[in-house]
Design an enzyme around this catalytic site. Structure first.
Site, PDB file in Angstrom:
ATOM      1  N   GLU A 172       0.784  -1.083   0.048  1.00 43.43           N
ATOM      2  CA  GLU A 172       0.536   0.169   0.000  1.00 43.43           C
ATOM      3  C   GLU A 172       0.378   1.344   0.045  1.00 43.43           C
ATOM      4  O   GLU A 172       1.174   1.827   0.955  1.00 43.43           O
ATOM      5  CB  GLU A 172      -1.166   0.121   0.969  1.00 43.43           C
ATOM      6  CG  GLU A 172      -1.940  -1.110   1.534  1.00 43.43           C
ATOM      7  CD  GLU A 172      -2.637  -0.514   1.864  1.00 43.43           C
ATOM      8  OE1 GLU A 172      -2.650   0.096   3.577  1.00 43.43           O
ATOM      9  OE2 GLU A 172      -3.774  -1.508   2.354  1.00 43.43           O
ATOM     10  N   GLU A 367      -4.883  -8.325   1.015  1.00 39.06           N
ATOM     11  CA  GLU A 367      -5.889  -7.918   2.636  1.00 39.06           C
ATOM     12  C   GLU A 367      -7.560  -8.037   1.452  1.00 39.06           C
ATOM     13  O   GLU A 367      -7.408  -7.263   1.108  1.00 39.06           O
ATOM     14  CB  GLU A 367      -5.276  -6.564   2.733  1.00 39.06           C
ATOM     15  CG  GLU A 367      -4.006  -6.830   3.442  1.00 39.06           C
ATOM     16  CD  GLU A 367      -3.720  -5.485   4.426  1.00 39.06           C
ATOM     17  OE1 GLU A 367      -4.468  -4.977   4.632  1.00 39.06           O
ATOM     18  OE2 GLU A 367      -2.388  -5.615   4.038  1.00 39.06           O
TER      19      GLU A 367
HETATM   20  C1  PNW Z   1      -4.170  -2.194   5.508  1.00 35.16           C
HETATM   21  N1  PNW Z   1      -7.369   3.811   4.520  1.00 35.16           N
HETATM   22  O1  PNW Z   1      -4.865  -0.074   6.151  1.00 35.16           O
HETATM   23  C2  PNW Z   1      -3.083  -2.394   6.040  1.00 35.16           C
HETATM   24  O2  PNW Z   1      -2.288  -3.097   4.632  1.00 35.16           O
HETATM   25  C3  PNW Z   1      -3.583  -2.707   6.985  1.00 35.16           C
HETATM   26  O3  PNW Z   1      -1.307  -3.145   8.000  1.00 35.16           O
HETATM   27  C4  PNW Z   1      -4.276  -2.966   8.109  1.00 35.16           C
HETATM   28  O4  PNW Z   1      -4.243  -3.405   9.508  1.00 35.16           O
HETATM   29  C5  PNW Z   1      -5.491  -3.141   7.031  1.00 35.16           C
HETATM   30  O5  PNW Z   1      -5.178  -2.384   5.984  1.00 35.16           O
HETATM   31  C6  PNW Z   1      -6.836  -2.177   8.093  1.00 35.16           C
HETATM   32  O6  PNW Z   1      -6.407  -1.272   8.352  1.00 35.16           O
HETATM   33  C7  PNW Z   1      -4.947   0.720   5.664  1.00 35.16           C
HETATM   34  O7  PNW Z   1      -7.333   5.144   4.955  1.00 35.16           O
HETATM   35  C8  PNW Z   1      -5.444   2.043   6.267  1.00 35.16           C
HETATM   36  O8  PNW Z   1      -8.057   3.358   3.071  1.00 35.16           O
HETATM   37  C9  PNW Z   1      -6.283   2.901   5.905  1.00 35.16           C
HETATM   38  C10 PNW Z   1      -6.713   1.926   4.768  1.00 35.16           C
HETATM   39  C11 PNW Z   1      -6.976   1.790   3.351  1.00 35.16           C
HETATM   40  C12 PNW Z   1      -5.792   0.790   3.976  1.00 35.16           C
END
Ligand code: PNW
Length: 461
Positions: A172, A367
């Protein structure tokens, strides 16, 4: 709906890849052991107000000390793949120089443990834990960081590629760049749009440099890829302002990564938007050839989709700084504990669209999952019907996308177990397995058992 979902899921091929995912800082703990250096997350967690409850990853799930038992837990879920990340500051405490053998040793043992239990290791090289010394030297907005990343990647690759076949460079990059350097909601907590855009380019460059060197050094066939978090961006109405808002959200959220990676050029409309804002990507001749190094798999992380408007509550289309307005208009769906709307059909749309716009690259869902306010009984067991329903509808959404031609080869649930949810601390639980942070006892939730049974059924035994 559940019956229709079950039917879709049952139609997935027997060789579909099933997994669970985690990342290093979210589960390992042991941040001061075996010569591990500090990362930007160690620093960020200590800035008052940045992480809920002032929490940090010092102990987390204590996975560093409980790894063999955790691998047994993974095996018991019946998955064939475990996606984990390597902590850069364990391998290179300061982000440069030779490998720290003690730190690398942990991943060496983890890989052996997984293979011994018949689980494929899927390594992510960077899940946000940049060595603090590299941030002090400028971090991802600095071009040198891309080269440092490629050097680090090769240290890990040289140590593990005799046993690890599948490699993801970055997890990401949107989060690293936008949340880390623009919104400041993640480490290192900077708020500078131009710096964030420079970070985008250097993250992609780091990916390409690493992928090229790994490919050249591979002793046997390897599968190289990158993981992007994406959703479907829908305009709230057919007005020009709203369609523009959706275009920009998709541009900065997805195409600014997909186009250079898979088409060898940045999207022209987004470059135009940036130049209006006085921002130019720090592209040097030859960079795009490096970034577009062919990949074998595109990792897709999906949580939600958004409806966007280009008009704010006051009816304005530009904010105080003269930047175009981008507001999220709720679809009115139920939300998870993250307040993220549950939009499985946005997942299908995303995958179908990716397969159309970027054909020829197999995808794996690296994920997908949800946080809910779990209630554990005295034995630690959680009857998380809400999470099971989320998984069922989203796996069915993947199956529906496949029926419409999307080449999706696997699905990994986020996450194996409850863990450190970044700036939300430990309050948000994404696990299939419940973790009691007092005792570190792991208890599979109902969703874990449902996932295990679902995998078994699809495999046909
Ligand atoms: C992902 N958003 O993070 C990460 O890859 C993980 O480490 C995390 O625990 C998981 O999703 C759940 O949050 C994100 O703001 C964080 O759209 C923020 C966003 C998307 C994914």
């Amino acid at each position: 709906a559940p019956a229709a979902e079950a039917e879709l899921i049952a139609g997935l091929p027997a060789d579909f890849r099933w997994g669970v995912a985690t990342s290093a800082y979210q589960i390992e703990g042991a941040t001061g052991e075996d010569g591990r250096g500090q990362s930007i997350w160690d620093t960020y967690c200590r800035v008052p107000g940045m992480v809920e409850g002032g929490e940090n990853g010092d102990v987390a799930c204590d996975h560093y000390h409980r790894m063999p038992a955790d691998v047994e837990l993974i095996r018991s879920l019946g998955v064939d793949t475990y996606r984990f990340s390597v902590a850069w500051p364990r391998v290179q405490p300061g982000g440069r120089g030779p490998a720290n053998a003690a730190g690398l040793g942990f991943y060496d043992r983890l890989v052996d443990e997984l293979l011994g239990k018949g689980v494929d290791p899927w390594v992510t090289l960077y899940h946000w834990d940049l060595p603090q010394e590299l941030e002090d030297a400028g971090g991802w907005p600095e071009r040198d960081t891309a080269h440092r990343f490629a050097d680090y990647a090769m240290l890990v690759f040289d140590a593990l590629s005799d046993r690890v076949r599948t490699w993801t460079t970055l997890n990401e990059p949107w989060c690293s760049a936008m949340l880390g350097y623009y919104e400041g909601r993640q480490a290192p907590g900077r708020r500078d749009f131009a710096a964030a855009m420079a970070a985008v380019h250097h993250l992609l460059l780091g990916h390409g440099l690493a992928a090229g060197r790994m490919r050249a050094a591979a002793p046997a066939p390897v599968e190289l890829g990158i993981t992007l978090n994406m959703g479907t961006s829908m305009p709230a109405t057919e007005s020009l302002a709203d369609r523009e808002a959706a275009r920009r959200a998709d541009g900065l959220g997805a195409r600014i990564y997909l186009d250079p990676l898979l088409r060898g050029q940045y999207p022209g409309d987004i470059l135009d938007d940036l130049s209006v804002r006085g921002v130019k990507l720090p592209v040097v001749d030859g960079d795009l050839a490096v970034i577009s190094e062919p990949i074998d798999v595109l990792g897709v992380n999906y949580y939600s989709s958004h409806r966007l408007s280009g008009v704010d509550a006051q009816g304005r289309t530009e904010d105080d700084e003269g930047n175009p307005v981008q507001t999220t208009v709720p679809l009115g769906r139920p939300v998870t504990a993250m307040d993220w709307e549950i939009v499985p059909e946005g997942f299908t749309e995303l995958l179908v669209r990716l397969s159309r716009d970027y054909p020829g690259v197999p995808m794996v869902i690296t994920e997908n999952g949800a946080a809910f306010d779990d209630v554990a009984d005295a034995g630690g067991y959680v009857r998380d019907d809400d999470r099971t329903a989320y998984l069922s509808s989203h796996i069915a959404a993947v199956a529906a996308a496949r029926q419409r031609g999307a080449d999706v080869r696997g699905y990994f649930a986020w996450s194996l177990m409850d863990n450190f949810e970044w700036s939300y601390g430990y309050a948000k639980r994404f696990g299939l397995v419940h973790v009691d942070y007092e005792t570190q006892v792991r208890t599979p939730k109902q969703s874990a058992l449902w996932y295990r049974d679902t995998i078994r059924r699809v495999r046909g035994h």
